[in-house]
Design an enzyme around this catalytic site. Structure first.
Site, PDB file in Angstrom:
ATOM      1  N   ASP A  86       8.641  33.119   7.894  1.00  0.00           N
ATOM      2  CA  ASP A  86       9.553  34.177   7.447  1.00  0.00           C
ATOM      3  C   ASP A  86       8.890  35.100   6.436  1.00  0.00           C
ATOM      4  O   ASP A  86       7.911  34.733   5.769  1.00  0.00           O
ATOM      5  CB  ASP A  86      10.818  33.564   6.843  1.00  0.00           C
ATOM      6  CG  ASP A  86      10.528  32.655   5.645  1.00  0.00           C
ATOM      7  OD1 ASP A  86       9.549  31.875   5.702  1.00  0.00           O
ATOM      8  OD2 ASP A  86      11.265  32.715   4.640  1.00  0.00           O
ATOM      9  N   GLU A 114      11.001  29.732   3.884  1.00  0.00           N
ATOM     10  CA  GLU A 114      10.343  29.456   2.605  1.00  0.00           C
ATOM     11  C   GLU A 114      10.734  30.498   1.563  1.00  0.00           C
ATOM     12  O   GLU A 114      10.891  30.184   0.377  1.00  0.00           O
ATOM     13  CB  GLU A 114       8.821  29.441   2.784  1.00  0.00           C
ATOM     14  CG  GLU A 114       8.037  28.975   1.560  1.00  0.00           C
ATOM     15  CD  GLU A 114       7.709  30.066   0.552  1.00  0.00           C
ATOM     16  OE1 GLU A 114       7.279  29.740  -0.574  1.00  0.00           O
ATOM     17  OE2 GLU A 114       7.897  31.263   0.882  1.00  0.00           O
TER      18      GLU A 114
END
Length: 401
Positions: free
Chosen positions: A82, A147
């Site tokens: 991400d 994350e």
């Protein structure tokens, strides 16, 4: 100078394809990303699994390079898929086009943080395979979601699964930091991430009066105390050039709310603080100090540590850690300059360390303007390709420990 030589490079093509997949918050769709990683695993003739430890929309992709002695503890090469949001009008290039300029700079969200690392791992494995290398230890290349929002539905849940337990992890390599100089930043620990919300209750009434024990007075008292503490940390950094931001505790007011109109003294104010505790701080004493200040301010203050990460010990960088010796041998052979530091932010390595497993953060990105989470994030193509060579040596050494 033309950018053609970089555009024609197969590793650069793979990297750019990855960057063009917009795994961007707040609503990330990981479908195309998973498919891309599955194709990469297939091209390397490696096994691949997809695990959803929390919810189906948050997949962890695990690529497995089986070792000749699979009973030995394994190596994890971790990265997150991400990326943080973008403000397209602030960029000079489309943030998901992965444009290359004539200097070889590749512009895209994720170039530094941290899609580069994920495909560099794969590029290094490709080169090792081509040389005929067979790892002794099994190597897992893990790609985890979310994350950037704390890893709560990603690595934090993945380490709790039976799948992770069966991996028998001995060591993890993860992201480090971009460096503007020729010195690499290597993370061996992380500060504790705490979130603090204070709700100040007090006397309310007309704005023309000098009422006692107002919420505003209590808020002011705590703000002064926390600001004084913050200033002491700034002064510590200024006094000692051998330490950096990861070695001190940061406290920042991030949200403030309360009040209804300008002539009414409100009964309630709320303040939210982002706190990052240095690993040397006595966390029990720190929390007690805040609660004591609340009593000194007049009481009736609700203290809510809505995020309170536990203390996690650092990874040892000495002879007691054979994995560190393997990494250091690679660094020394390559002639790299490395400065081990405490990570000033937070990475998924903290969840690995909580399991008692050593973990190090290292990104081979030097002599690069730091644009992590910033507009016009970029990475120079030759820097990217050199990083593959660096990881090739490190991965080889780790797999042979």
């Amino acid at each position: 100078m033309s950018s053609q030589k970089w555009e024609d490079n197969e590793e650069i093509k793979i990297f750019r394809e990855y960057l063009r997949i917009p795994t961007v918050h707040p609503d990330v769709d990981y479908t195309a990303c998973v498919e891309f990683l599955q194709r990469q695993a297939s091209s390397l003739n490696l096994l691949v699994d997809v695990v959803c430890p929390a919810v189906q929309s948050k997949p962890v992709v695990i690529i497995k390079w089986l070792g000749s002695q699979p009973e030995l503890p394994s190596i994890i090469l971790n990265s997150h898929t991400d990326v943080v949001p973008v403000f397209p009008d602030k960029w000079t290039h489309d943030p998901f086009a992965a444009d290359i300029d004539k200097e070889g700079n590749i512009y895209a969200r994720g170039t530094q943080d941290m899609k580069s690392v994920g495909t560099q791992y794969l590029g290094a494995i490709r080169q090792l395979q081509a040389s005929g290398f067979q790892p002794k230890r099994t190597v897992y290349v893990t790609f985890v979601p979310d994350e950037e929002t704390g890893g709560v539905l990603g690595m934090a849940e993945f380490v709790k699964t039976d799948y992770y337990q069966q991996m028998n992890v001995g060591f993890s390599l993860d992201e480090g930091g971009t460096s503007a100089t020729d010195v690499h930043h290597l993370f061996y620990a992380e500060r504790l991430r705490w979130g603090l919300k204070l709700k100040f209750s007090g006397t309310s009434g007309h704005g023309s009066l000098l009422l006692p024990n107002t919420a505003g007075e209590k808020l002011n008292y705590l703000l002064n105390k926390l600001t004084q503490f913050r200033t002491s940390q700034v002064e510590s950094l200024a006094r000692d050039s051998s330490i950096n931001i990861g070695d001190v505790t940061t406290v920042n007011l991030t949200q403030l709310s309360g009040g209804v109109q300008s002539n009414v003294v409100p009964p309630l104010f709320e303040a939210v603080f982002d706190v990052r505790l240095a690993i040397t701080v006595d966390v029990v004493a720190f929390e007690k100090q805040i609660r004591d200040w609340c009593e000194e301010a007049g009481g009736s203050i609700e203290v809510d540590f809505f995020r309170k990460e536990p203390y996690v010990g650092p990874t040892h960088l000495d002879s007691s850690n054979p994995y560190w010796l393997a990494v250091k041998a690679a660094i020394d052979e390559l002639g790299l300059k490395v400065h081990p530091i405490v990570c000033p932010g937070a990475t998924d390595s903290r969840y690995i360390r909580q399991k008692g497993t050593p973990a190090i953060g290292f990104s081979p990105i030097i002599n690069t303007t730091v644009r992590i989470h910033d507009h016009d994030e970029f990475l120079q193509a030759d820097t990217y390709l050199n990083g593959i060579a660096v990881y090739k040596k490190i991965i080889r050494n780790l797999a042979e420990v």
